[in-house]
Motif scaffolding. Sequence first.
Motif, PDB file in Angstrom:
ATOM      1  N   UNK A  42     -18.639 -21.097  -0.144  1.00 20.06           N
ATOM      2  CA  UNK A  42     -19.549 -21.044   0.996  1.00 20.06           C
ATOM      3  C   UNK A  42     -19.143 -19.906   1.917  1.00 20.06           C
ATOM      4  N   UNK A  43     -19.851 -18.810   1.834  1.00 26.46           N
ATOM      5  CA  UNK A  43     -19.561 -17.655   2.691  1.00 26.46           C
ATOM      6  C   UNK A  43     -20.858 -16.885   2.914  1.00 26.46           C
ATOM      7  N   UNK A  44     -20.887 -16.145   4.036  1.00 26.06           N
ATOM      8  CA  UNK A  44     -22.057 -15.331   4.348  1.00 26.06           C
ATOM      9  C   UNK A  44     -22.013 -13.980   3.659  1.00 26.06           C
ATOM     10  N   UNK A  45     -20.819 -13.411   3.579  1.00 23.06           N
ATOM     11  CA  UNK A  45     -20.673 -12.039   3.089  1.00 23.06           C
ATOM     12  C   UNK A  45     -19.412 -11.920   2.244  1.00 23.06           C
ATOM     13  N   UNK A  46     -19.494 -11.095   1.209  1.00 24.09           N
ATOM     14  CA  UNK A  46     -18.365 -10.893   0.302  1.00 24.09           C
ATOM     15  C   UNK A  46     -18.132  -9.408   0.113  1.00 24.09           C
ATOM     16  N   UNK A  47     -16.887  -8.980   0.295  1.00 23.43           N
ATOM     17  CA  UNK A  47     -16.496  -7.590   0.044  1.00 23.43           C
ATOM     18  C   UNK A  47     -15.598  -7.558  -1.190  1.00 23.43           C
ATOM     19  N   UNK A  48     -16.026  -6.813  -2.204  1.00 28.96           N
ATOM     20  CA  UNK A  48     -15.273  -6.701  -3.461  1.00 28.96           C
ATOM     21  C   UNK A  48     -14.520  -5.375  -3.460  1.00 28.96           C
ATOM     22  N   UNK A  49     -13.200  -5.459  -3.387  1.00 33.46           N
ATOM     23  CA  UNK A  49     -12.363  -4.250  -3.331  1.00 33.46           C
ATOM     24  C   UNK A  49     -11.503  -4.108  -4.585  1.00 33.46           C
ATOM     25  N   UNK A  50     -11.919  -4.708  -5.679  1.00 34.44           N
ATOM     26  CA  UNK A  50     -11.116  -4.692  -6.905  1.00 34.44           C
ATOM     27  C   UNK A  50     -10.850  -3.277  -7.394  1.00 34.44           C
ATOM     28  N   UNK A  51     -11.880  -2.470  -7.406  1.00 31.33           N
ATOM     29  CA  UNK A  51     -11.773  -1.111  -7.959  1.00 31.33           C
ATOM     30  C   UNK A  51     -11.774  -0.051  -6.868  1.00 31.33           C
ATOM     31  N   UNK A  52     -11.169  -0.370  -5.736  1.00 34.24           N
ATOM     32  CA  UNK A  52     -11.133   0.600  -4.643  1.00 34.24           C
ATOM     33  C   UNK A  52     -10.495   1.903  -5.112  1.00 34.24           C
ATOM     34  N   UNK A  53     -11.097   3.015  -4.704  1.00 32.50           N
ATOM     35  CA  UNK A  53     -10.629   4.316  -5.162  1.00 32.50           C
ATOM     36  C   UNK A  53     -11.039   5.380  -4.162  1.00 32.50           C
ATOM     37  N   UNK A  54     -10.169   6.354  -3.967  1.00 29.28           N
ATOM     38  CA  UNK A  54     -10.447   7.483  -3.083  1.00 29.28           C
ATOM     39  C   UNK A  54     -10.271   8.759  -3.887  1.00 29.28           C
ATOM     40  N   UNK A  55     -11.318   9.567  -3.950  1.00 31.84           N
ATOM     41  CA  UNK A  55     -11.266  10.821  -4.720  1.00 31.84           C
ATOM     42  C   UNK A  55     -10.788  11.956  -3.831  1.00 31.84           C
ATOM     43  N   UNK A  56     -10.228  13.008  -4.415  1.00 24.47           N
ATOM     44  CA  UNK A  56      -9.754  14.148  -3.620  1.00 24.47           C
ATOM     45  C   UNK A  56     -10.858  14.784  -2.785  1.00 24.47           C
ATOM     46  N   UNK A  57     -12.090  14.786  -3.304  1.00 21.78           N
ATOM     47  CA  UNK A  57     -13.175  15.426  -2.562  1.00 21.78           C
ATOM     48  C   UNK A  57     -13.435  14.729  -1.233  1.00 21.78           C
ATOM     49  N   UNK A  58     -13.174  13.412  -1.188  1.00 22.09           N
ATOM     50  CA  UNK A  58     -13.371  12.682   0.054  1.00 22.09           C
ATOM     51  C   UNK A  58     -12.356  13.090   1.106  1.00 22.09           C
ATOM     52  N   UNK A  59     -11.197  13.590   0.650  1.00 19.33           N
ATOM     53  CA  UNK A  59     -10.150  13.997   1.579  1.00 19.33           C
ATOM     54  C   UNK A  59     -10.127  15.503   1.788  1.00 19.33           C
ATOM     55  N   UNK A  60     -11.135  16.200   1.228  1.00 20.45           N
ATOM     56  CA  UNK A  60     -11.242  17.657   1.385  1.00 20.45           C
ATOM     57  C   UNK A  60     -10.012  18.395   0.845  1.00 20.45           C
ATOM     58  N   UNK A  61      -9.534  17.990  -0.331  1.00 22.77           N
ATOM     59  CA  UNK A  61      -8.434  18.688  -0.988  1.00 22.77           C
ATOM     60  C   UNK A  61      -8.888  19.063  -2.390  1.00 22.77           C
ATOM     61  N   UNK A  62      -8.254  20.055  -2.995  1.00 23.18           N
ATOM     62  CA  UNK A  62      -8.685  20.516  -4.321  1.00 23.18           C
ATOM     63  C   UNK A  62      -8.657  19.385  -5.341  1.00 23.18           C
ATOM     64  N   UNK A  63      -9.661  19.408  -6.211  1.00 25.07           N
ATOM     65  CA  UNK A  63      -9.769  18.384  -7.242  1.00 25.07           C
ATOM     66  C   UNK A  63      -9.207  18.938  -8.541  1.00 25.07           C
ATOM     67  N   UNK A  64      -8.008  18.493  -8.913  1.00 24.78           N
ATOM     68  CA  UNK A  64      -7.374  18.927 -10.147  1.00 24.78           C
ATOM     69  C   UNK A  64      -6.502  17.783 -10.655  1.00 24.78           C
ATOM     70  N   UNK A  65      -5.971  17.892 -11.886  1.00 21.13           N
ATOM     71  CA  UNK A  65      -5.170  16.784 -12.438  1.00 21.13           C
ATOM     72  C   UNK A  65      -4.029  16.353 -11.548  1.00 21.13           C
ATOM     73  N   UNK A  66      -3.378  17.296 -10.863  1.00 18.46           N
ATOM     74  CA  UNK A  66      -2.235  16.968 -10.022  1.00 18.46           C
ATOM     75  C   UNK A  66      -2.665  16.133  -8.828  1.00 18.46           C
ATOM     76  N   UNK A  67      -3.728  16.587  -8.142  1.00 21.64           N
ATOM     77  CA  UNK A  67      -4.187  15.829  -6.976  1.00 21.64           C
ATOM     78  C   UNK A  67      -4.771  14.483  -7.395  1.00 21.64           C
ATOM     79  N   UNK A  68      -5.412  14.448  -8.570  1.00 20.84           N
ATOM     80  CA  UNK A  68      -5.930  13.171  -9.041  1.00 20.84           C
ATOM     81  C   UNK A  68      -4.808  12.164  -9.238  1.00 20.84           C
ATOM     82  N   UNK A  69      -3.709  12.618  -9.845  1.00 17.14           N
ATOM     83  CA  UNK A  69      -2.575  11.726 -10.085  1.00 17.14           C
ATOM     84  C   UNK A  69      -1.969  11.258  -8.765  1.00 17.14           C
TER      85      UNK A  69
END
Length: 324
Positions: A42-69
Motif C-alpha cells: 500500500x503506497x502512493x508512489x514508488x521509485x525504482x533505483x535498481x539500475x541507477x546510472x550516471x553517464x559521463x555526458x551528464x557530468x560534462x566529461x569526455x566519454x571514453x572507456x577510462x571515464x566509463x570505468x
Amino acid sequence: MGKAGRFACIFTPMALTIASLICLIIVGLGGTNKNNSTYNSLYFFRANTTNINVTPSELNIPDNPLTDAIINQTTDLAKDVLDVKDFYHVSLWNYCAGDFDDGKDKVTYCSPRKNQFWFNPVEVWGLNNTGVDQLFSKELRAGLDAYQKAAKWMFIAYVVAVVATIVEIFVGIFALFSRLGSLATTIVSIVSSIFLIGFALTATILYTTLMGSFNGAVKKYNIHGSLGHNMFVIVWLAVGFSFGAGLFWLVSSCCCSGRSNKIKYGDESGKKGKYERVDSPYGHRDGAPHFQSGPGYQAPHHGVPLTNVGNKPTAYEPYRTANV
C-alpha cells in the motif's frame, strides 16, 4: 412502518459508512510494518533505483572507456556508501525502502511515521551539500516544492475525513429513532464526503503530476517512478462508499418514519382506535333518511348521546369510537 422497518432502512447507509471507515484505516496502515507484505503493498508512489546510472555526458566529461570505468565504479561505490536501496515506497505517514530478492520486493526499512509527511529524495538519498542534487532539473525541484505544500493539505483532509466518518457512525445511531436523526447524519456525511473527495483528488493529481516530473528528470539516470494502484483503488472505494452512504442517509430522512400503521388506521383486531357506523337518529324510509317535523315532535335519540361542546348540542355524528 415500525421500528423494524426503520432499522432496515438505515442498515444500508450505516454499513456503507463503516465500509468507508475501514478503507480509510487501511490507507493509514500502508507502510507501517516492514514485516507485513500487505501493508508494504500500500503506497502512493514508488521509485525504482535498481539500475541507477550516471553517464559521463551528464557530468560534462569526455566519454571514453577510462571515464566509463571510473563512472561505473563511482556510481556503484556511491550507491553502497549512501545506502541507496533498490526501491522506495511513499505512503501517507512515511516511506519504506528495500531490495529485490529473487524478483520479489523485500522491505528492509521504514522511516518513522510523521504527520504531513512528504518524500524528499535529496534528503533520503543523502545528497545534501554534495552538488549532485543540482543535477535534478528545475522542473523537478519546483515539483518537489509544490508536492511538499500539497502533501500537508492532503494529510489534513485525510484526518478530517476519518474523524467525520467516525462521528457519522455515532450520530447514525440516533437515526434509528427519528428522521431528524437521519437529517443530522446526512449533514455529517456531507462533510465527511467533501473532505474524503478532496483527499482522493489531491492524492491522485499530486502523485500523478509528481510521477511525470520525476520520470522526466531522472529517467536518464535509469530511475523510474510509478503509482501504487492498490492504494488508489482503496482510496476511491472509500469515496464511493461515503457517497453512497450520504445518499441513503438522505433517503432515510425523507422516508422510513418508523411509525406504526396502527396509529393511523387502527388495530386490525378492532380494538382501540377503530370507528364503526351508527344508526341515524332521524330514521329511514325506503333506504333514504326520513325527516319528521311538526309541533311537539322530538327526534328519537336511539340511545346515541349528543356531544356537548360549550353546553351546546352538536350535530349528529355518524361514526363513533368503539372501545371493545
